[in-house]
Scaffold this active site. Structure first.
Site, PDB file in Angstrom:
ATOM      1  N   ASN A 109       2.328 -24.345 -12.666  1.00 45.14           N
ATOM      2  CA  ASN A 109       2.506 -24.261 -11.110  1.00 45.14           C
ATOM      3  C   ASN A 109       1.243 -23.768 -10.583  1.00 45.14           C
ATOM      4  O   ASN A 109       0.676 -24.161  -9.628  1.00 45.14           O
ATOM      5  CB  ASN A 109       3.669 -23.445 -10.679  1.00 45.14           C
ATOM      6  CG  ASN A 109       4.956 -24.284 -10.671  1.00 45.14           C
ATOM      7  OD1 ASN A 109       5.129 -25.402 -10.022  1.00 45.14           O
ATOM      8  ND2 ASN A 109       5.680 -24.190 -11.527  1.00 45.14           N
ATOM      9  N   HIS A 199      11.925 -21.381  -7.301  1.00 46.76           N
ATOM     10  CA  HIS A 199      13.153 -20.803  -8.476  1.00 46.76           C
ATOM     11  C   HIS A 199      13.657 -22.449  -8.955  1.00 46.76           C
ATOM     12  O   HIS A 199      13.903 -23.431  -8.183  1.00 46.76           O
ATOM     13  CB  HIS A 199      14.329 -20.151  -7.718  1.00 46.76           C
ATOM     14  CG  HIS A 199      15.470 -20.161  -8.922  1.00 46.76           C
ATOM     15  ND1 HIS A 199      15.417 -19.266  -9.762  1.00 46.76           N
ATOM     16  CD2 HIS A 199      16.615 -20.581  -8.858  1.00 46.76           C
ATOM     17  CE1 HIS A 199      16.602 -18.910 -10.495  1.00 46.76           C
ATOM     18  NE2 HIS A 199      17.241 -20.078 -10.188  1.00 46.76           N
TER      19      HIS A 199
HETATM   20  C1  GRF Z   1       8.733 -22.512 -12.910  1.00 45.28           C
HETATM   21  O1  GRF Z   1       9.905 -23.377 -13.433  1.00 45.28           O
HETATM   22  C2  GRF Z   1       9.450 -21.597 -11.669  1.00 45.28           C
HETATM   23  O2  GRF Z   1      10.318 -22.296 -11.004  1.00 45.28           O
HETATM   24  C3  GRF Z   1       9.925 -20.490 -12.375  1.00 45.28           C
HETATM   25  O3  GRF Z   1       9.257 -20.337 -13.375  1.00 45.28           O
HETATM   26  C4  GRF Z   1       8.478 -21.561 -14.122  1.00 45.28           C
HETATM   27  C5  GRF Z   1       7.087 -21.232 -14.255  1.00 45.28           C
HETATM   28  O4  GRF Z   1       6.418 -22.219 -14.769  1.00 45.28           O
HETATM   29  N1  GRF Z   1       9.889 -19.500 -11.476  1.00 45.28           N
HETATM   30  P1  GRF Z   1       5.080 -22.474 -14.982  1.00 45.28           P
HETATM   31  O5  GRF Z   1       4.522 -21.151 -15.772  1.00 45.28           O
HETATM   32  O6  GRF Z   1       4.376 -22.557 -13.834  1.00 45.28           O
HETATM   33  O7  GRF Z   1       4.605 -23.498 -15.958  1.00 45.28           O
END
Ligand code: GRF
Length: 292
Positions: A109, A199
């Site tokens: 992300n 989330h």
């Molecule tokens: C995501 O699924 C987010 O919703 C949660 O942690 C995860 C992080 O994934 N809070 P990444 O490290 O961004 O791949």
């Protein structure tokens, strides 16, 4: 051309003529005074003279047109005109909005958010905060040349320990993108309404302490839910609790495992999270400008 100017400045023909006269006479006065000033300073004609002349003209031009505008009855027009130019110049000088990312996982992300704003001059990801040495997101920070900060649990939960460092980056938004620690009150109070989280489920279900990663998706599947999704929300002092900004859904089928569901949810996150961040920053900018 004249008609266009009348429309643009919202003036009638007489005012337009007076405005043009003010521009012409103001410019002439400015040129005259500029030359006088340079001869007083005894600067000889040449490239230095030209440079000084342009600099002096730029400085005194607003005063000259304002002065001339008075006998022509156009003082208020020019006062507004110059104010608008000044505001435009200042707007261009504005610092880009600063995002601090808190992440402690792979950072997919974080990467999407960085990519989204890569060619946007008015937004910058200025710092990545992480509580896990060796986390994938730290390699992203290094690759993207973004400073990173590794935080330590006890000091973080004191609430204000990291504030001076965070303040240096003047965050407009703190984005939790896979950050598992609860945010202490000290931080929430320091940045009211400026911390958001994502989330991987439809809150208020499947949130709270221990509900992260595969645990969330497994719980959704075990409960036989027909749909899951993402929740982007403001952060308050409770886990996964603050006001919801956006929820997006995906279907959960009989074939889904925690792994396949995680993939679907990640897709939603990658599509929507950067856009939500952008919208919030735009909203803040609009509020800032209307208060200016
Ligand atoms: C995501 O699924 C987010 O919703 C949660 O942690 C995860 C992080 O994934 N809070 P990444 O490290 O961004 O791949």
């Amino acid at each position: 051309m004249l008609e266009q100017l009348k429309k643009r400045w919202k003036v009638n023909t007489i005012s337009l003529v007076l405005i043009i006269c003010t521009f012409a006479l103001g410019g002439s006065l400015c040129g005259y005074l500029g030359r006088k000033l340079l001869s007083l300073l005894e600067i000889d004609r040449g490239s230095l003279w030209l440079f000084a002349y342009i600099a002096v003209m730029t400085l005194i031009w607003p005063f000259c047109v304002l002065l001339i505008s008075i006998p022509f009855g156009q003082y208020y027009f020019f006062k507004n005109y110059l104010t608008r130019i000044w505001a435009k110049l200042n707007r261009n000088k504005q610092q880009p909005a600063s995002i601090i990312l808190f992440a402690s996982g792979a950072g997919s992300n974080a990467q999407k958010i960085i990519d989204h704003f890569r060619s946007n001059q008015s937004v910058s990801v200025s710092l990545i905060v992480c509580n896990k040495p060796g986390a994938g997101v730290l390699s992203i920070a290094a690759k993207e040349n973004i400073p990173s900060l590794i935080i330590e649990k006890e000091q973080f939960f004191r609430g204000d320990h990291y504030l001076p460092i965070l303040n240096q980056y003047k965050p407009d938004l703190i984005v939790l993108a896979g950050f598992l620690w609860k945010i202490p009150a000290g931080l929430i109070n320091a940045y009211p309404g400026k911390i958001i989280n994502i989330h991987p489920a439809l809150l208020p279900k499947y949130g709270g302490k221990g509900m992260y990663g595969q645990f969330v998706h497994q719980a959704v599947i075990d409960a036989g839910e027909k749909e899951s999704g993402i929740t982007i929300h403001y952060v308050d002092e409770l886990y996964d609790h603050g006001a919801v900004i956006l929820q997006e859904r995906c279907a959960v089928t009989a074939e889904d495992t925690a792994l396949t569901l995680a993939e679907k949810v990640h897709q939603l996150e990658h599509t929507h999270f950067p856009l939500v961040v952008e919208q919030i920053l735009k909203g803040q900018k609009a509020v800032k400008n209307s208060n200016a």
